[in-house]
Design an enzyme around this catalytic site. Structure first.
Site, PDB file in Angstrom:
ATOM      1  N   GLY A  46      33.560  38.751  41.970  1.00  0.00           N
ATOM      2  CA  GLY A  46      34.705  38.337  41.168  1.00  0.00           C
ATOM      3  C   GLY A  46      35.973  38.548  41.972  1.00  0.00           C
ATOM      4  N   GLN A  51      44.848  39.877  43.627  1.00  0.00           N
ATOM      5  CA  GLN A  51      44.219  40.491  44.807  1.00  0.00           C
ATOM      6  C   GLN A  51      44.531  39.713  46.088  1.00  0.00           C
ATOM      7  OE1 GLN A  51      40.211  40.950  42.648  1.00  0.00           O
ATOM      8  NE2 GLN A  51      40.240  42.713  44.026  1.00  0.00           N
ATOM      9  N   CYS A 101      35.358  47.589  44.029  1.00  0.00           N
ATOM     10  CA  CYS A 101      36.456  46.620  43.979  1.00  0.00           C
ATOM     11  C   CYS A 101      36.856  46.265  45.405  1.00  0.00           C
ATOM     12  CB  CYS A 101      37.652  47.228  43.240  1.00  0.00           C
ATOM     13  SG  CYS A 101      39.067  46.109  43.104  1.00  0.00           S
ATOM     14  N   LEU A 102      37.066  44.992  45.660  1.00  0.00           N
ATOM     15  CA  LEU A 102      37.454  44.553  47.000  1.00  0.00           C
ATOM     16  C   LEU A 102      38.826  45.110  47.388  1.00  0.00           C
ATOM     17  CD1 LEU A 102      36.217  40.866  46.766  1.00  0.00           C
ATOM     18  CD2 LEU A 102      35.150  42.722  48.070  1.00  0.00           C
ATOM     19  N   HIS A 143      36.619  44.035  34.299  1.00  0.00           N
ATOM     20  CA  HIS A 143      37.199  44.542  35.558  1.00  0.00           C
ATOM     21  C   HIS A 143      38.287  43.578  36.050  1.00  0.00           C
ATOM     22  CE1 HIS A 143      36.653  46.217  39.824  1.00  0.00           C
ATOM     23  NE2 HIS A 143      37.315  45.083  40.034  1.00  0.00           N
ATOM     24  N   HIS A 147      42.712  43.720  36.301  1.00  0.00           N
ATOM     25  CA  HIS A 147      43.594  43.353  37.426  1.00  0.00           C
ATOM     26  C   HIS A 147      44.819  42.573  36.942  1.00  0.00           C
ATOM     27  CE1 HIS A 147      41.530  44.630  41.069  1.00  0.00           C
ATOM     28  NE2 HIS A 147      40.389  44.069  40.711  1.00  0.00           N
TER      29      HIS A 147
HETATM   30  O1  GNR Z   1      32.511  42.364  44.054  1.00  0.00           O
HETATM   31  C1  GNR Z   1      32.719  43.120  43.101  1.00  0.00           C
HETATM   32  N1  GNR Z   1      31.693  43.807  42.578  1.00  0.00           N
HETATM   33  C2  GNR Z   1      31.776  44.525  41.391  1.00  0.00           C
HETATM   34  C3  GNR Z   1      30.770  45.432  41.101  1.00  0.00           C
HETATM   35  C4  GNR Z   1      30.794  46.153  39.939  1.00  0.00           C
HETATM   36  C5  GNR Z   1      31.824  45.976  39.051  1.00  0.00           C
HETATM   37  C6  GNR Z   1      32.850  45.095  39.323  1.00  0.00           C
HETATM   38  C7  GNR Z   1      32.822  44.365  40.491  1.00  0.00           C
HETATM   39  S1  GNR Z   1      34.090  43.231  40.835  1.00  0.00           S
HETATM   40  C8  GNR Z   1      34.095  43.301  42.580  1.00  0.00           C
HETATM   41  C9  GNR Z   1      35.085  42.315  43.162  1.00  0.00           C
HETATM   42  C10 GNR Z   1      36.487  42.694  42.732  1.00  0.00           C
HETATM   43  O2  GNR Z   1      37.114  43.588  43.208  1.00  0.00           O
HETATM   44  N2  GNR Z   1      37.003  42.006  41.764  1.00  0.00           N
HETATM   45  O3  GNR Z   1      38.214  42.296  41.290  1.00  0.00           O
HETATM   46 NI    NI Z   2      38.472  44.416  41.634  1.00  0.00          NI
END
Ligand code: GNR
Ligand code: NI
Length: 177
Positions: A46, A51, A101-102, A143, A147
């Protein structure tokens, strides 16, 4: 399409509240295309527009589920786009999930969220959609919607864990890019 730079903590842009999208036009679709390419490249499941530094209420997602008839096979691409998403209902019961989260690379910790939600949003073509989410879809959309409010998954942890996470990411990204 282009791969954009993903912002990491403690970049203050990540704390901004994103603005609603007025119309889903070609410029907005171009942003969604870039976001999807950036997400696949990362890789992630996601991505919220903030971001990549764009404070608009846009999310892309691909849960990369394996096809039911071939569970050993390659994940089939199933991109999803969410513009101006709203949670119109959430379950009383919560479920834990080990989130990442990235924007907080290499940090993983458990977050509790409502197990099921009902969503309303505009899709890639600007059509209104209502949809129920559970499991990983429910985790991911909540999640991503955090953001849009400038909230990261580490904000759901203790201050000690959050501060440690930011310190680790600072060290990790100090010499990178
Ligand atoms: O790639 C992502 N993996 C993830 C794993 C568990 C819960 C949420 C996520 S979202 C994350 C990518 C991201 O930072 N999206 O905002
Ligand atoms: Ni995230």
């Amino acid at each position: 399409m282009a791969i954009r730079e993903i912002l990491t903590v403690p970049n203050p842009v990540l704390k901004q509240v994103s603005k609603p999208v007025a119309v889903v036009d070609d410029a907005m679709r171009a942003l969604m295309d870039d976001m999807l390419e950036t997400m696949y490249d990362a890789p992630g499941i996601g991505l919220a527009a903030i971001q990549v530094g764009e404070p608009v209420r846009v999310i892309v997602m691909d849960l990369q589920e394996k096809p039911e008839d071939d569970p050993e096979g390659e994940a089939v691409k199933k991109p999803r786009y969410f513009v101006n998403p709203e949670i119109v209902w959430k379950s009383e019961d919560t479920a834990p999930y080990e989130e990442g989260c990235l924007s907080v690379p290499e940090i993983y910790d458990e977050v509790q969220r409502p197990a099921r939600v009902k969503l309303r949003y505009l899709d890639y073509n600007g059509n209104a959609v209502e949809e129920d989410a559970e499991g990983l879809f429910a985790v991911c959309i909540q999640h991503e919607m955090d953001h849009l409010e400038g909230v990261l998954f580490i904000d759901h942890l203790s201050k000690l864990k959050r501060d440690r996470a930011v310190t680790k990411v600072k060290k990790l990204t100090r010499n990178a890019a």
